[in-house]
Design an enzyme around this catalytic site. Structure first.
Site, PDB file in Angstrom:
ATOM      1  N   PHE A   1      71.976 -13.718 -12.422  1.00 33.73           N
ATOM      2  CA  PHE A   1      70.983 -14.494 -13.176  1.00 33.73           C
ATOM      3  C   PHE A   1      71.595 -15.007 -14.476  1.00 33.73           C
ATOM      4  CE2 PHE A   1      66.424 -15.037 -14.679  1.00 33.73           C
ATOM      5  CZ  PHE A   1      66.122 -15.957 -13.682  1.00 33.73           C
TER       6      PHE A   1
ATOM      7  N   THR B   1      76.414 -14.502  -8.396  1.00 26.59           N
ATOM      8  CA  THR B   1      77.173 -13.638  -9.310  1.00 26.59           C
ATOM      9  C   THR B   1      78.506 -14.324  -9.634  1.00 26.59           C
ATOM     10  OG1 THR B   1      78.219 -12.388  -7.513  1.00 26.59           O
ATOM     11  CG2 THR B   1      76.137 -11.521  -8.359  1.00 26.59           C
TER      12      THR B   1
ATOM     13  N   LYS C   1      82.586 -18.358  -5.519  1.00 22.67           N
ATOM     14  CA  LYS C   1      83.776 -18.691  -4.733  1.00 22.67           C
ATOM     15  C   LYS C   1      84.554 -17.466  -4.276  1.00 22.67           C
ATOM     16  CE  LYS C   1      83.845 -21.118  -8.227  1.00 22.67           C
ATOM     17  NZ  LYS C   1      83.951 -21.848  -9.457  1.00 22.67           N
TER      18      LYS C   1
ATOM     19  N   VAL D   1      81.987 -25.667  -4.174  1.00 25.06           N
ATOM     20  CA  VAL D   1      83.015 -26.706  -4.327  1.00 25.06           C
ATOM     21  C   VAL D   1      82.373 -27.973  -4.882  1.00 25.06           C
ATOM     22  CG1 VAL D   1      84.752 -28.109  -3.136  1.00 25.06           C
ATOM     23  CG2 VAL D   1      84.356 -25.757  -2.406  1.00 25.06           C
TER      24      VAL D   1
ATOM     25  N   GLY E   1      80.299 -28.460  -7.336  1.00 26.16           N
ATOM     26  CA  GLY E   1      78.937 -28.334  -7.875  1.00 26.16           C
ATOM     27  C   GLY E   1      77.896 -29.198  -7.194  1.00 26.16           C
TER      28      GLY E   1
ATOM     29  N   GLU F   1      84.631 -21.393 -16.391  1.00 21.52           N
ATOM     30  CA  GLU F   1      84.333 -20.105 -15.768  1.00 21.52           C
ATOM     31  C   GLU F   1      84.160 -19.046 -16.858  1.00 21.52           C
ATOM     32  OE1 GLU F   1      84.196 -19.594 -12.125  1.00 21.52           O
ATOM     33  OE2 GLU F   1      83.849 -21.663 -12.654  1.00 21.52           O
TER      34      GLU F   1
ATOM     35  N   ASP G   1      90.607 -21.563 -10.161  1.00 26.25           N
ATOM     36  CA  ASP G   1      89.311 -22.034  -9.660  1.00 26.25           C
ATOM     37  C   ASP G   1      89.515 -23.154  -8.625  1.00 26.25           C
ATOM     38  OD1 ASP G   1      86.266 -22.477 -10.054  1.00 26.25           O
ATOM     39  OD2 ASP G   1      87.135 -24.446 -10.465  1.00 26.25           O
TER      40      ASP G   1
ATOM     41  N   LYS H   1      88.711 -23.264  -4.429  1.00 29.96           N
ATOM     42  CA  LYS H   1      87.980 -24.353  -3.755  1.00 29.96           C
ATOM     43  C   LYS H   1      88.810 -24.950  -2.623  1.00 29.96           C
ATOM     44  CE  LYS H   1      85.304 -25.256  -7.910  1.00 29.96           C
ATOM     45  NZ  LYS H   1      85.351 -25.843  -9.242  1.00 29.96           N
TER      46      LYS H   1
HETATM   47  N1  HSE Z   1      84.543 -23.936 -13.960  1.00 27.64           N
HETATM   48  C1  HSE Z   1      84.254 -24.776 -12.857  1.00 27.64           C
HETATM   49  C2  HSE Z   1      84.707 -26.187 -13.169  1.00 27.64           C
HETATM   50  C3  HSE Z   1      82.772 -24.733 -12.579  1.00 27.64           C
HETATM   51  O1  HSE Z   1      85.047 -26.459 -14.327  1.00 27.64           O
HETATM   52  O2  HSE Z   1      84.775 -27.013 -12.281  1.00 27.64           O
HETATM   53  C4  HSE Z   1      82.380 -25.144 -11.225  1.00 27.64           C
HETATM   54  O3  HSE Z   1      83.001 -24.413 -10.222  1.00 27.64           O
END
Ligand code: HSE
Length: 340
Positions: free
Chosen positions: A11, A98, A127, A154, A156, A212, A223, A227
């Site tokens: 949350f 989470t 992810k 992936v 957003g 993140e 990150d 993806k």
């Molecule tokens: N930290 C990631 C980004 C957030 O900047 O794309 C979405 O996964």
């Protein structure tokens, strides 16, 4: 009316975003999709608020409390693990939001398995479990005839998996490349266009909620690599995990290098790629300024090469609270349409 019961575990920015969108779009869900979604449990890392009656929690109250860091003061709060609530609470769908842990995939993996064990579909923005255990988790979902959806993991709010599922049927996906991380694209854009230092651009990206929880995930390319792994498994059927990606981040990209590239008609972008030969890589690359992948700020962009439609490009917002919630509720509506 289809009555759907959901649990939200996690949350923070994303979980609260989903709670907000479920409230603001309640009428549309009822009117356009004949569905009423009740959230019967919400958990953060400390414990859960559970509505034993099954009628659904007051999401506005929960978001307000969580914003004030007072989630645990809710009268129905109890200390317990998310996975225990997932198993014991009667519901149809787990919304798992989470934070990503790329090394262990936890607590996401345990949450997914608890959901499948108790017959719940899973929708996630996390992810970690998919970058570590994609095939195992997908296999478990299929074995139980349940959905595992991950549009939010992936790019957003930008549709990728639903676009392929619903618009590129029968196409073979040959290769995929693009800008998969909003934070690094924001930093690179700011450095070039506003002459801002790497550090202050990163700080701004954090303040805007793009980065993140651990921003080294963004700037080291971790990150984006997660993806790439999810895209490889889901779109190209490659049984890959995080360790299979060759990763270079943007920490060594200098303002001078960007200026030089700029003077030659190029920009430097952090590109994630699954090549036709099946190799997985994340690295800074030169992209011609006129190329469709040259998008600015926190935007993401993806090029999907297929046998029938050839090149398909998508651009959109890869980070942000409501944008990511958009991907989650789109998975939710799709599951409702197919399964209820
Ligand atoms: N930290 C990631 C980004 C957030 O900047 O794309 C979405 O996964």
């Amino acid at each position: 009316m289809k009555n759907v019961k959901a649990i939200i575990v996690g949350f923070g920015v994303v979980g609260k975003g989903v709670a907000k969108v479920l409230q603001t779009k309640r009428k549309e869900l009822e009117h356009d999709y004949n569905a009423k979604v009740s959230v019967v449990a919400v958990c953060n890392s400390k414990g859960c608020v559970i509505d034993e009656s099954g009628a659904g929690l007051d999401l506005e109250e929960l978001v307000e409390l969580a914003d004030k860091k007072k989630f645990e003061s809710h009268k129905k709060f109890q200390k317990m693990k998310g996975a225990d609530a997932i198993e014991s609470v009667k519901a149809d769908i787990l919304i798992e939001a989470t934070p990503t842990d790329i090394k262990t995939g936890e607590p996401g993996t345990a949450n997914f398995l608890a959901a499948f064990k108790s017959g719940k579909h899973v929708i996630t923005s996390n992810k970690g479990p998919l970058a570590v255990n994609f095939q195992k988790l997908m296999g478990e979902a299929k074995r139980k005839n349940l959905e595992m959806r991950f549009e939010a993991t992936v790019c957003g709010g930008m549709p990728v998996f639903s676009l392929v599922r619903n618009g590129l049927q029968l196409n073979k996906i040959k290769s995929v490349r693009g800008i998969l991380n909003g934070t690094t694209n924001f930093i690179l854009t700011k450095m070039l266009e506003d002459k801002v230092s790497f550090e202050s651009a990163l700080k701004e990206a954090q303040e805007l909620g793009y980065a993140e929880a651990d921003p080294t995930y963004d700037i080291e390319g971790i990150d984006a690599a997660a993806k790439v792994v999810i895209l490889a498994n889901a779109l190209l059927g490659i049984n890959a995990s995080f360790k299979d990606v060759k990763v270079t981040g943007i920490t060594k990209v200098t303002a001078e290098a960007m200026e030089l590239a700029n003077s030659q008609g190029f920009v430097i972008k952090l590109i994630g790629e699954i090549s036709e030969s099946g190799s997985l890589e994340v690295s800074p690359r030169l992209i011609p300024k006129v190329h469709p992948l040259n998008v600015k700020g926190s935007l993401n962009a993806l090029q999907i090469d297929t046998d029938l439609a050839k090149e398909v490009f998508v651009v959109g917002r890869g980070a942000g609270q409501i944008e990511t919630a958009s991907a989650i509720v789109s998975d939710l509506v799709d599951i409702i349409n197919r399964r209820f």
